[in-house]
Structure formats: C-alpha cells, structure tokens
Motif scaffolding. Structure first.
Motif, PDB file in Angstrom:
ATOM      1  N   ALA A   2      32.892  20.525   9.002  1.00 52.62           N
ATOM      2  CA  ALA A   2      33.987  20.137   9.614  1.00 52.62           C
ATOM      3  C   ALA A   2      33.746  18.572  10.182  1.00 52.62           C
ATOM      4  CB  ALA A   2      34.749  20.780  10.667  1.00 52.62           C
ATOM      5  N   ALA A   3      32.384  18.642  10.660  1.00 52.77           N
ATOM      6  CA  ALA A   3      31.978  17.368  11.260  1.00 52.77           C
ATOM      7  C   ALA A   3      31.893  16.169  10.045  1.00 52.77           C
ATOM      8  CB  ALA A   3      30.492  17.626  11.913  1.00 52.77           C
ATOM      9  N   LEU A   4      31.717  16.866   8.799  1.00 51.33           N
ATOM     10  CA  LEU A   4      31.659  15.963   7.905  1.00 51.33           C
ATOM     11  C   LEU A   4      33.101  15.535   6.942  1.00 51.33           C
ATOM     12  CD1 LEU A   4      28.644  17.271   5.997  1.00 51.33           C
ATOM     13  CD2 LEU A   4      28.594  15.298   7.203  1.00 51.33           C
ATOM     14  N   GLY A  82      10.609  34.729  -3.339  1.00 55.77           N
ATOM     15  CA  GLY A  82      10.152  34.484  -1.987  1.00 55.77           C
ATOM     16  C   GLY A  82       9.228  33.300  -1.647  1.00 55.77           C
ATOM     17  N   SER A  83       8.820  32.784  -2.655  1.00 57.51           N
ATOM     18  CA  SER A  83       7.730  31.774  -2.586  1.00 57.51           C
ATOM     19  C   SER A  83       8.410  30.518  -1.825  1.00 57.51           C
ATOM     20  CB  SER A  83       7.229  31.388  -4.107  1.00 57.51           C
ATOM     21  OG  SER A  83       8.334  30.680  -4.840  1.00 57.51           O
ATOM     22  N   ARG A  84       9.629  30.133  -1.755  1.00 54.72           N
ATOM     23  CA  ARG A  84      10.137  29.287  -0.990  1.00 54.72           C
ATOM     24  C   ARG A  84      10.385  29.482   0.190  1.00 54.72           C
ATOM     25  NH1 ARG A  84      14.445  25.450  -3.839  1.00 54.72           N
ATOM     26  NH2 ARG A  84      14.289  24.950  -1.679  1.00 54.72           N
ATOM     27  N   ASP A  85      10.416  30.636   0.718  1.00 48.71           N
ATOM     28  CA  ASP A  85      10.942  31.049   1.935  1.00 48.71           C
ATOM     29  C   ASP A  85      10.309  30.125   3.049  1.00 48.71           C
ATOM     30  OD1 ASP A  85      12.201  33.100   0.787  1.00 48.71           O
ATOM     31  OD2 ASP A  85      11.178  34.729   1.650  1.00 48.71           O
ATOM     32  N   ALA A  86       9.004  30.009   3.086  1.00 46.55           N
ATOM     33  CA  ALA A  86       8.245  29.147   4.273  1.00 46.55           C
ATOM     34  C   ALA A  86       8.885  27.657   4.035  1.00 46.55           C
ATOM     35  CB  ALA A  86       7.100  29.388   4.089  1.00 46.55           C
ATOM     36  N   GLU A  87       8.942  27.043   3.071  1.00 45.36           N
ATOM     37  CA  GLU A  87       9.687  25.920   2.965  1.00 45.36           C
ATOM     38  C   GLU A  87      11.034  25.637   3.330  1.00 45.36           C
ATOM     39  OE1 GLU A  87      10.859  22.860  -0.655  1.00 45.36           O
ATOM     40  OE2 GLU A  87       9.237  24.139  -0.996  1.00 45.36           O
ATOM     41  N   ASP A  88      11.795  26.572   3.062  1.00 49.12           N
ATOM     42  CA  ASP A  88      13.319  26.836   3.515  1.00 49.12           C
ATOM     43  C   ASP A  88      13.453  27.008   5.169  1.00 49.12           C
ATOM     44  OD1 ASP A  88      14.167  26.485   1.034  1.00 49.12           O
ATOM     45  OD2 ASP A  88      14.662  28.499   0.628  1.00 49.12           O
ATOM     46  N   MET A  89      12.478  27.909   5.616  1.00 53.05           N
ATOM     47  CA  MET A  89      12.375  28.031   7.178  1.00 53.05           C
ATOM     48  C   MET A  89      11.953  26.786   7.848  1.00 53.05           C
ATOM     49  SD  MET A  89      13.326  30.170   9.394  1.00 53.05           S
ATOM     50  CE  MET A  89      13.370  31.664   8.786  1.00 53.05           C
ATOM     51  N   ALA A  90      10.973  25.981   7.152  1.00 54.07           N
ATOM     52  CA  ALA A  90      10.679  24.740   7.769  1.00 54.07           C
ATOM     53  C   ALA A  90      11.836  23.729   7.878  1.00 54.07           C
ATOM     54  CB  ALA A  90       9.442  24.238   7.099  1.00 54.07           C
ATOM     55  N   ALA A  91      12.586  23.767   6.800  1.00 54.81           N
ATOM     56  CA  ALA A  91      13.791  22.829   6.785  1.00 54.81           C
ATOM     57  C   ALA A  91      14.763  23.203   7.910  1.00 54.81           C
ATOM     58  CB  ALA A  91      14.101  22.741   5.286  1.00 54.81           C
ATOM     59  N   LEU A  92      14.897  24.460   8.043  1.00 47.16           N
ATOM     60  CA  LEU A  92      15.925  24.749   8.881  1.00 47.16           C
ATOM     61  C   LEU A  92      15.605  24.635  10.316  1.00 47.16           C
ATOM     62  CD1 LEU A  92      17.218  28.327   7.331  1.00 47.16           C
ATOM     63  CD2 LEU A  92      18.600  26.243   7.652  1.00 47.16           C
ATOM     64  N   LEU A  93      14.294  24.954  10.494  1.00 50.19           N
ATOM     65  CA  LEU A  93      13.606  24.518  11.846  1.00 50.19           C
ATOM     66  C   LEU A  93      13.773  22.999  12.455  1.00 50.19           C
ATOM     67  CD1 LEU A  93      10.623  27.138  12.002  1.00 50.19           C
ATOM     68  CD2 LEU A  93      12.958  27.171  13.580  1.00 50.19           C
ATOM     69  N   ALA A  94      13.303  22.182  11.153  1.00 52.14           N
ATOM     70  CA  ALA A  94      13.374  20.757  11.504  1.00 52.14           C
ATOM     71  C   ALA A  94      14.780  20.532  11.869  1.00 52.14           C
ATOM     72  CB  ALA A  94      13.016  20.091  10.157  1.00 52.14           C
ATOM     73  N   ALA A  96      17.068  22.002  13.236  1.00 47.66           N
ATOM     74  CA  ALA A  96      17.696  22.846  14.482  1.00 47.66           C
ATOM     75  C   ALA A  96      16.751  22.004  15.572  1.00 47.66           C
ATOM     76  CB  ALA A  96      17.189  24.362  14.686  1.00 47.66           C
ATOM     77  N   SER A  97      15.827  21.581  15.536  1.00 46.05           N
ATOM     78  CA  SER A  97      15.104  20.782  16.283  1.00 46.05           C
ATOM     79  C   SER A  97      15.649  19.177  16.719  1.00 46.05           C
ATOM     80  CB  SER A  97      13.348  20.745  16.206  1.00 46.05           C
ATOM     81  OG  SER A  97      13.213  19.840  14.995  1.00 46.05           O
ATOM     82  N   ARG A  98      16.355  18.957  15.584  1.00 44.88           N
ATOM     83  CA  ARG A  98      16.904  17.565  15.763  1.00 44.88           C
ATOM     84  C   ARG A  98      18.247  17.732  15.842  1.00 44.88           C
ATOM     85  NH1 ARG A  98      14.467  16.666  10.668  1.00 44.88           N
ATOM     86  NH2 ARG A  98      16.339  16.585   9.691  1.00 44.88           N
ATOM     87  N   GLY A  99      18.719  18.735  16.454  1.00 42.13           N
ATOM     88  CA  GLY A  99      20.245  19.159  16.838  1.00 42.13           C
ATOM     89  C   GLY A  99      21.247  19.252  15.834  1.00 42.13           C
ATOM     90  N   ARG A 100      20.801  19.082  14.362  1.00 43.53           N
ATOM     91  CA  ARG A 100      21.679  19.137  13.323  1.00 43.53           C
ATOM     92  C   ARG A 100      22.114  20.465  12.763  1.00 43.53           C
ATOM     93  NH1 ARG A 100      22.711  13.924  10.866  1.00 43.53           N
ATOM     94  NH2 ARG A 100      23.715  15.382   9.692  1.00 43.53           N
ATOM     95  N   LEU A 101      21.696  21.360  13.097  1.00 41.73           N
ATOM     96  CA  LEU A 101      21.950  22.784  12.784  1.00 41.73           C
ATOM     97  C   LEU A 101      22.403  23.583  13.832  1.00 41.73           C
ATOM     98  CD1 LEU A 101      21.835  24.747  10.634  1.00 41.73           C
ATOM     99  CD2 LEU A 101      19.797  25.630  11.439  1.00 41.73           C
ATOM    100  N   ARG A 102      23.729  23.993  13.648  1.00 41.28           N
ATOM    101  CA  ARG A 102      24.578  24.915  14.602  1.00 41.28           C
ATOM    102  C   ARG A 102      24.813  26.253  14.205  1.00 41.28           C
ATOM    103  NH1 ARG A 102      29.214  26.271  16.675  1.00 41.28           N
ATOM    104  NH2 ARG A 102      30.563  25.357  15.287  1.00 41.28           N
TER     105      ARG A 102
END
Length: 135
Positions: A2-4, A82-94, A96-102
């Motif tokens: 919606a923000a987009l 599942g080899s991309r799980d760590a990469e995907d989790m890192a992207a989600l955490l990044a 979230a830490s920037r306030g871009r994931l709600r």
C-alpha cells in the motif's frame, strides 16, 4: 504494498467489480475462486495456501472467457534444498533493522492458546501473523 501505491482489498464482497492486477491467495475455498475472477487480462494469481482447508476451484471457462490471459503461480516458502535460507534471512533482517519491513502481528500468546488459535486461523479470521511463546 500500500505504501507503494497498491490498492489493497481485504473484503471481496465490497470490490464493486473493479479488476485487479494481482491476487495473493491464502484462504482457499469459494473466496479464492471468487478472487480469481476479479483479475484483469494479463494479471497474476499467486496461491500460497488455503487457511480454510478447502481447495480453490477454478472455472477456467469463466476465468479466461473472451480470450483473457493470466499467470497462475504457486508460492512455497522453501523451494529447493534450503541453501539460500541464510542469505534470505540476512536480507529480511537488514530490511527490518532499517525500518523497511513491517510485520503485522494479529495474535500474541502462550503455546497453550495454539488449539483455539489454529481454529481461528483456519476460518480466516486472524489478520496478520501469530506469535506463540513456548515455555
């Protein structure tokens, strides 16, 4: 989304016949079938679950009447080994830490509430994610 600038519709009965570019379907049953029929030509229907426990039934003659086209996709959380799980989790955490994931939390409670909570989720009445504590 919606923000987009996306128009978000949560109640299909109030749409008024306006066609949509994408349906993100996780409820199933009659609601999922009705949602598919709201798509404009060239749209996408992304199915990623059926919380009601009832499968979507698509009438392709009605859905694609008049030569319309659409893309039907199935989304699963773990595609592959599942080899991309760590990469995907890192992207989600990044994000979230920037306030871009709600993430909308619709329920917080103890694991003892899981039984009634699962029933509520299966009817589609829970909006957002459920968080339960163990121990």
């Amino acid at each position: 989304m919606a923000a987009l600038g996306a128009k978000i519709a949560l109640d299909i009965e109030t749409l008024g016949g306006e066609p949509f570019d994408i349906v993100l379907e996780s409820v199933g049953g009659d609601l999922g079938s009705k949602a598919a029929c709201t798509l404009r030509p060239g749209a996408q229907y992304v199915w990623f679950g059926q919380a009601t426990g009832n499968p979507v039934s698509l009438d392709f003659f009605r859905l694609l009447g008049g030569g319309s086209s659409l893309t039907l996709r199935h989304f699963v959380c773990s595609d592959g080994d599942g080899s991309r799980d760590a990469e995907d989790m890192a992207a989600l955490l990044a994000l979230a830490s920037r306030g871009r994931l709600r993430v909308e939390i619709g329920h917080r409670g103890d694991f003892s509430s899981a039984g009634p909570l699962l029933k509520e989720m299966s009817t589609g009445r829970l909006r957002g994610k459920a968080v339960v504590s163990i121990g």
